[in-house]
Design an enzyme around this catalytic site. Structure first.
Site, PDB file in Angstrom:
ATOM      1  N   PRO A 107       0.825  -1.215   0.000  1.00 36.37           N
ATOM      2  CG  PRO A 107      -0.231  -1.222   2.075  1.00 36.37           C
ATOM      3  CD  PRO A 107       0.617  -2.054   1.171  1.00 36.37           C
ATOM      4  N   GLY A 111       3.664   3.366   5.296  1.00 37.33           N
ATOM      5  CA  GLY A 111       4.731   2.930   6.202  1.00 37.33           C
ATOM      6  C   GLY A 111       5.314   1.568   5.900  1.00 37.33           C
ATOM      7  CG  LEU A 112       3.412  -1.603   5.197  1.00 39.09           C
ATOM      8  CD1 LEU A 112       2.369  -2.626   4.751  1.00 39.09           C
ATOM      9  CD2 LEU A 112       4.086  -2.094   6.472  1.00 39.09           C
ATOM     10  N   GLY A 113       7.052   0.899   2.968  1.00 39.90           N
ATOM     11  CA  GLY A 113       8.203   1.003   2.066  1.00 39.90           C
ATOM     12  C   GLY A 113       7.861   0.939   0.593  1.00 39.90           C
ATOM     13  CG  ASP A 158      11.533   3.444   4.463  1.00 39.66           C
ATOM     14  OD1 ASP A 158      11.758   3.232   5.673  1.00 39.66           O
ATOM     15  OD2 ASP A 158      10.468   3.933   4.039  1.00 39.66           O
TER      16      ASP A 158
HETATM   17  O1  PMV Z   1       6.712   6.036   6.467  1.00 40.37           O
HETATM   18  P1  PMV Z   1       7.907   5.251   6.132  1.00 40.37           P
HETATM   19  O2  PMV Z   1       7.698   3.815   6.071  1.00 40.37           O
HETATM   20  O3  PMV Z   1       8.635   5.758   4.942  1.00 40.37           O
HETATM   21  O4  PMV Z   1       8.862   5.385   7.393  1.00 40.37           O
HETATM   22  C1  PMV Z   1       9.885   6.267   7.450  1.00 40.37           C
HETATM   23  C2  PMV Z   1      10.573   6.208   8.765  1.00 40.37           C
HETATM   24  C3  PMV Z   1      10.918   7.563   9.334  1.00 40.37           C
HETATM   25  O5  PMV Z   1      11.855   7.316  10.370  1.00 40.37           O
HETATM   26  C4  PMV Z   1       9.692   8.241   9.905  1.00 40.37           C
HETATM   27  C5  PMV Z   1      11.532   8.483   8.294  1.00 40.37           C
HETATM   28  C6  PMV Z   1      12.921   8.085   7.845  1.00 40.37           C
HETATM   29  O6  PMV Z   1      13.331   8.601   6.821  1.00 40.37           O
HETATM   30  O7  PMV Z   1      13.580   7.294   8.524  1.00 40.37           O
END
Ligand code: PMV
Length: 319
Positions: A107, A111-113, A158
């Site tokens: 998705p 938050g799953l890359g 990520d």
């Molecule tokens: O939302 P995502 O899955 O891209 O998570 C990013 C993680 C953070 O620490 C919030 C941002 C980062 O660049 O590390």
């Protein structure tokens, strides 16, 4: 030129999101339950480079150069064509006559890359089709450039966990450290259904840090310590130690203002159904949360999450 197929997994940040942007360690694992797949097929002479994304009904095309089509303000260009532009530049290769189809079950903005996985699969398929190769470090660098377009100031976690496809202990601007999983553990992953751009939450956390450096700095430090404790527990197979660390990490993320009522409700529902820990994962304010649960109770945890409003839930085993 050859036909080529490539894939990349999604990812889960177990501990340390947001603090990782400010130099603290974080740990993340690849998530193969969701994947991006790219398939490249040589096209007729002079056809140029076409990227088709049937999932979103978009086709992008570069005839001879990217100048005519490049649009930094278009997130679809940045996600699908910009990775290829960067890779061709790195390979010092002209625009090829190639058609690439990209599909993904990851998705978007949750938050799953998704962005890093799309870029990784696209660049891998392109390089294979050209009969070339890129070192993993170089591929990681290119995908990081794509992440910058999406996120502004990404830590790099990520792209790294997705390109290396291993559990990673990550500190910004230092080489990633792969680590071993001492004993497998099961996570229930639930989506709030709320799309939340990481760029915004990262900016808000930066502003909060600027306004209250001492308070927020000590939250970052505690989150970093949790990531270290979490890694040690995972390596030692001490899964029971992880639940309380997840709960504490979530509470600290709430203090950083990156949780949301939806995420808090899902975490509470998972814990009530017997999960031993729960936290948001990724940028927050939407997207996904993760809960640690004994495999025997994952169906109960999954039902509780749906009842609490999750739009999708899946179960994955790490290790
Ligand atoms: O939302 P995502 O899955 O891209 O998570 C990013 C993680 C953070 O620490 C919030 C941002 C980062 O660049 O590390």
């Amino acid at each position: 030129m050859h036909p080529a197929r490539a894939y990349a997994p999604g990812k889960i940040i177990l501990f340390g999101e947001h603090a990782v942007v400010h130099g603290q360690p974080a740990i993340a694992v690849p998530l193969t339950a969701v994947q991006a797949h790219a398939e490249a097929i040589p096209d007729t002479f002079g056809a140029g480079l076409t990227v088709q994304a049937p999932d979103i009904g978009r086709t992008l095309h570069a005839a001879e150069s990217f100048d005519e089509v490049a649009d930094e303000a278009d997130p679809v260009y940045n996600a699908l064509m910009f990775p290829l532009e960067l890779a061709l530049d790195a390979l010092n290769a002209p625009v090829p006559d190639l058609a690439i189809t990209i599909r993904s079950s990851i998705p978007i903005a949750s938050g799953l890359g998704s962005g890093a996985a799309l870029a990784t699969a696209l660049i891998r398929a392109l390089t294979m089709a050209l009969g070339r190769s890129l070192r993993r470090e170089k591929l990681n660098e290119l995908v990081y450039e794509v992440e910058k377009r999406h996120h502004g100031n990404p830590s790099g976690i990520d792209n790294t966990v997705i390109v290396y496809e291993r559990p990673i202990y990550f500190v910004r601007k230092t080489p990633p450290v792969p680590f071993a999983i001492g004993a497998p553990f099961t996570l229930v992953v639930a989506d709030t259904g709320v799309n939340s751009p990481t760029k915004l939450t990262v900016e808000d956390v930066r502003r909060l840090f600027e306004a209250e450096p001492e308070r927020v700095g000590s939250i970052f430090e505690r989150i970093g310590a949790i990531a270290c404790e979490g890694r040690a527990a995972i390596e030692a197979g001490q899964i029971a130690a992880l639940g309380p660390l997840m709960n504490e990490n979530h509470a600290l993320l709430r203090q950083l203002t990156v949780s949301s009522p939806e995420l808090d409700d899902l975490c509470a529902a998972a814990l009530k159904a017997g999960a031993s820990g729960a936290k948001l994962s990724g940028g927050g304010r939407g997207g996904n949360m993760i809960a640690l649960a004994d495999p025997a109770i994952t169906p109960a945890v999954a039902s509780a999450l749906y009842e609490a409003g999750a739009t999708s839930v899946f179960v994955t085993t790490v290790g």
